[in-house]
Write an enzyme that holds these catalytic residues in place. Structure first.
Site, PDB file in Angstrom:
ATOM      1  CB  SER A  49      -0.914  -0.149   1.384  1.00  0.00           C
ATOM      2  OG  SER A  49      -1.915   1.239   1.339  1.00  0.00           O
ATOM      3  CD  GLU A  50      -1.181   5.399  -2.995  1.00  0.00           C
ATOM      4  OE1 GLU A  50      -1.435   6.725  -3.228  1.00  0.00           O
ATOM      5  OE2 GLU A  50      -1.454   4.753  -4.127  1.00  0.00           O
ATOM      6  CG  ASN A  51      -1.195   3.681   3.675  1.00  0.00           C
ATOM      7  OD1 ASN A  51      -1.218   2.778   2.838  1.00  0.00           O
ATOM      8  ND2 ASN A  51      -1.734   3.664   4.862  1.00  0.00           N
ATOM      9  N   GLY A  52       2.686   2.986   2.860  1.00  0.00           N
ATOM     10  CA  GLY A  52       3.644   2.221   3.698  1.00  0.00           C
ATOM     11  C   GLY A  52       3.445   1.014   4.474  1.00  0.00           C
ATOM     12  CB  SER A  91       5.374   3.667  -0.112  1.00  0.00           C
ATOM     13  OG  SER A  91       4.326   2.758  -0.527  1.00  0.00           O
TER      14      SER A  91
END
Length: 216
Positions: A49-52, A91
């Site tokens: 997920s791009e939020n880490g 990320s």
């Protein structure tokens, strides 16, 4: 001839069947995030997920939500054994560096050459929301798209040329809709599956771009 469209859950379940063991996969906001609920527990699949987050699992049971465990769509998730947290800059480095095997994105339109539009309709009152879609579209090794086959107004989403602002050019590899599965190839859009009872001519009428029938 009658046919039944797939539900959004059924589309997600169909995509889950095509994600191989060992794959690193980003699930975009919206319909794609549903795929996490249908991945087999006996396969090692690493969701990003791009939020880490890396190696997260399906949504938690009711009452077991952890406000610190959310995906990029602000939905609750669970973490699998060995899962990791990291800065969102790292990320995006994963996304841009070609480290993801597959990303699954939603779409407003897909062109016959694989161009994708999924962040803005171009309408003055629409709220643009590009997020990390551009990075994913060009950074992932394969791009899958999940969408309803036609828009709410009945207009085709699969078109000859995009009329909405572009997310990525020539980036889509496969399209999963509520009516069919389509491979984007150099020869054109190849229909490999369609729902029971749906004839090819009807499917073509619902699609602006020409299709090639590989279901016969």
């Amino acid at each position: 001839m009658t046919y039944q469209k797939l539900s959004r859950d059924e589309i997600a379940k169909r995509v889950a069947k095509d994600i191989p063991e060992g794959a690193y996969v980003n699930l975009g906001i919206g319909l794609p995030t549903k795929i996490a609920s249908f991945l087999p527990s006996d396969k090692d699949i690493f969701l990003h997920s791009e939020n880490g987050l890396l190696a997260f699992g399906p949504p938690p049971n009711a009452g077991e939500e952890d406000p610190d465990l959310i995906n990029a769509g602000k939905e609750y998730v669970t973490m699998l054994k060995g899962g990791a947290f990291f800065h969102h800059g790292d990320s995006f480095a994963m996304m841009r560096g070609g480290h993801l095997d597959i990303c699954v994105l939603g779409a407003f339109q897909i062109a016959e050459n694989g161009d994708l539009a999924n962040w803005h309709t171009g309408k003055p009152d629409a709220i643009p929301a590009v997020g990390g879609a551009m990075d994913l579209a060009v950074g992932a090794k394969k791009v899958f798209v999940t969408t309803e086959h036609v828009a709410k107004d009945g207009s085709p989403k699969i078109v000859k040329h995009l009329s909405y602002p572009v997310t990525g050019k020539n980036c889509v590899d496969r399209i999963y809709t509520d009516l069919c599965v389509i491979e984007v190839t150099d020869e054109g859009l190849v229909v490999t599956e369609k729902v029971a009872g749906l004839d090819f001519d009807t499917l073509q009428q619902l699609t602006d771009a020409p299709l090639i029938d590989a279901t016969v």
